[in-house]
Design a protein around this motif. Structure first.
Motif, PDB file in Angstrom:
ATOM      1  N   GLY A 172     -25.083 129.042  45.272  1.00 23.53           N
ATOM      2  CA  GLY A 172     -26.077 129.949  45.642  1.00 23.53           C
ATOM      3  C   GLY A 172     -26.909 129.920  46.764  1.00 23.53           C
ATOM      4  O   GLY A 172     -27.988 130.359  46.678  1.00 23.53           O
ATOM      5  N   HIS A 173     -26.330 129.138  47.712  1.00 28.81           N
ATOM      6  CA  HIS A 173     -26.893 128.828  49.039  1.00 28.81           C
ATOM      7  C   HIS A 173     -27.514 130.404  49.712  1.00 28.81           C
ATOM      8  O   HIS A 173     -28.550 130.466  50.369  1.00 28.81           O
ATOM      9  CB  HIS A 173     -26.201 128.671  50.124  1.00 28.81           C
ATOM     10  N   ALA A 174     -26.696 131.529  49.383  1.00 29.08           N
ATOM     11  CA  ALA A 174     -27.054 132.700  50.055  1.00 29.08           C
ATOM     12  C   ALA A 174     -28.306 133.320  49.550  1.00 29.08           C
ATOM     13  O   ALA A 174     -29.006 133.886  50.349  1.00 29.08           O
ATOM     14  CB  ALA A 174     -26.038 133.831  49.981  1.00 29.08           C
ATOM     15  N   GLU A 175     -28.543 133.028  48.121  1.00 29.06           N
ATOM     16  CA  GLU A 175     -29.625 133.653  47.537  1.00 29.06           C
ATOM     17  C   GLU A 175     -31.027 132.935  48.014  1.00 29.06           C
ATOM     18  O   GLU A 175     -31.999 133.468  48.019  1.00 29.06           O
ATOM     19  CB  GLU A 175     -29.606 133.500  45.979  1.00 29.06           C
ATOM     20  N   HIS A 176     -30.713 131.755  48.268  1.00 26.29           N
ATOM     21  CA  HIS A 176     -31.968 130.795  48.633  1.00 26.29           C
ATOM     22  C   HIS A 176     -32.322 130.518  50.145  1.00 26.29           C
ATOM     23  O   HIS A 176     -33.520 130.093  50.433  1.00 26.29           O
ATOM     24  CB  HIS A 176     -31.906 129.443  47.868  1.00 26.29           C
ATOM     25  N   LEU A 177     -31.380 130.565  50.847  1.00 22.28           N
ATOM     26  CA  LEU A 177     -31.545 130.169  52.270  1.00 22.28           C
ATOM     27  C   LEU A 177     -32.901 130.620  53.192  1.00 22.28           C
ATOM     28  O   LEU A 177     -33.432 129.626  53.644  1.00 22.28           O
ATOM     29  CB  LEU A 177     -30.223 130.398  53.167  1.00 22.28           C
ATOM     30  N   MET A 178     -32.960 132.210  52.811  1.00 29.54           N
ATOM     31  CA  MET A 178     -34.114 132.660  53.553  1.00 29.54           C
ATOM     32  C   MET A 178     -35.366 132.160  52.787  1.00 29.54           C
ATOM     33  O   MET A 178     -36.429 131.600  53.928  1.00 29.54           O
ATOM     34  CB  MET A 178     -34.020 134.059  53.638  1.00 29.54           C
ATOM     35  N   ALA A 179     -35.534 131.734  51.695  1.00 28.32           N
ATOM     36  CA  ALA A 179     -36.709 131.361  51.117  1.00 28.32           C
ATOM     37  C   ALA A 179     -36.945 129.928  51.744  1.00 28.32           C
ATOM     38  O   ALA A 179     -38.275 129.378  51.849  1.00 28.32           O
ATOM     39  CB  ALA A 179     -36.612 131.123  49.605  1.00 28.32           C
ATOM     40  N   VAL A 180     -35.833 129.189  51.603  1.00 29.16           N
ATOM     41  CA  VAL A 180     -35.939 127.726  52.186  1.00 29.16           C
ATOM     42  C   VAL A 180     -36.427 127.660  53.649  1.00 29.16           C
ATOM     43  O   VAL A 180     -37.278 126.902  54.060  1.00 29.16           O
ATOM     44  CB  VAL A 180     -34.358 126.957  52.305  1.00 29.16           C
ATOM     45  N   ILE A 181     -35.927 128.769  54.563  1.00 29.14           N
ATOM     46  CA  ILE A 181     -36.337 128.764  55.953  1.00 29.14           C
ATOM     47  C   ILE A 181     -37.768 129.156  56.041  1.00 29.14           C
ATOM     48  O   ILE A 181     -38.689 128.403  56.651  1.00 29.14           O
ATOM     49  CB  ILE A 181     -35.543 129.753  56.583  1.00 29.14           C
TER      50      ILE A 181
END
Length: 225
Positions: free
Chosen positions: A36-45
């Motif tokens: 699920g990296h695609a769903e979380h990456l922007m929030a992590v950044i």
């Protein structure tokens, strides 16, 4: 310069904001997802930027882990880095998981040759050999366990990565070990990228061909003109 590093090559979805002039990390966010990296990456950044009190406009370089690792995760990270590079008009730099693991090992144990090896399943080892200063002695490649053991036994080499114990057992000799993980700390990617000169756009390091292949029986005949 403010650098953003991202890593989606393994189970972690991670981002680091790094001040290259000060030589220190000023913000980070790490989630252990598995998938699920695609769903979380922007929030992590966004979390890492907020901690650093920086905005996208402050960034001068993007860094990304290019694998080897999860086929989907690597693709997500590299695609995001390329997108940021184009949108912000800043360079993007790729760092392999193997060179990042090797750097962490040198930091822990000193300037020693490092054989970074990942267990890719199917009796395959994805590995590379680095000297005590990080120069590549053997480029990332797919090896059998026997081949990996032979390379590791060729000198006073330290082992790192998820296949380190497997390689040591096959070589049947004592070794020192660095991190036996699938990826390095996100700060390690940032430090490596800060020292690299920007070049070609980052590309995924896919050492194994994709599992999905076209089915020849469903290929339509080409019309002759």
């Amino acid at each position: 310069m403010i650098l953003l590093a991202i890593d989606c090559a393994a189970s972690l979805c991670a981002a680091s904001v790094y001040d290259t002039e000060a030589g220190k990390e000023i913000g980070r966010s790490v989630r252990d997802l598995g998938k699920g990296h695609a769903e979380h990456l922007m929030a992590v950044i966004d979390e890492a930027l907020a901690q650093a009190e920086k905005a996208y406009a402050d960034l001068g370089r993007i860094a990304v882990s290019t694998g080897p690792g999860s086929f989907t995760g690597v693709r997500v990270g590299v695609s995001a880095a390329r997108g940021f590079s184009l949108a912000l008009k800043i360079p993007a730099v790729g760092v392999t998981t193997l060179e990042a693991l090797a750097l962490e090992t040198r930091h822990a144990l000193g300037p020693r040759p490092v054989f970074a090896a990942l267990d890719a399943g199917r009796d395959e080892i994805h590995a590379a050999l680095y000297d005590g200063h990080g120069a590549v002695l053997r480029e990332p490649a797919v090896l059998t366990l026997g081949e990996a053991a032979a390379v590791a036994s060729s000198g006073q080499t330290v082992l790192a990565g998820t296949a380190a114990q497997l390689v040591a057992g096959a070589a049947d000799k004592p070794f020192e070990f660095g991190p036996m993980l699938a990826t390095a700390d996100i700060g390690t990617y940032a430090r490596l990228a800060a020292a690299k000169a920007p070049g070609d756009r980052p590309k995924p390091v896919y050492l194994r061909a994709p599992d999905a292949k076209p089915q020849a029986g469903f290929v339509l005949p080409r019309e002759e003109k």
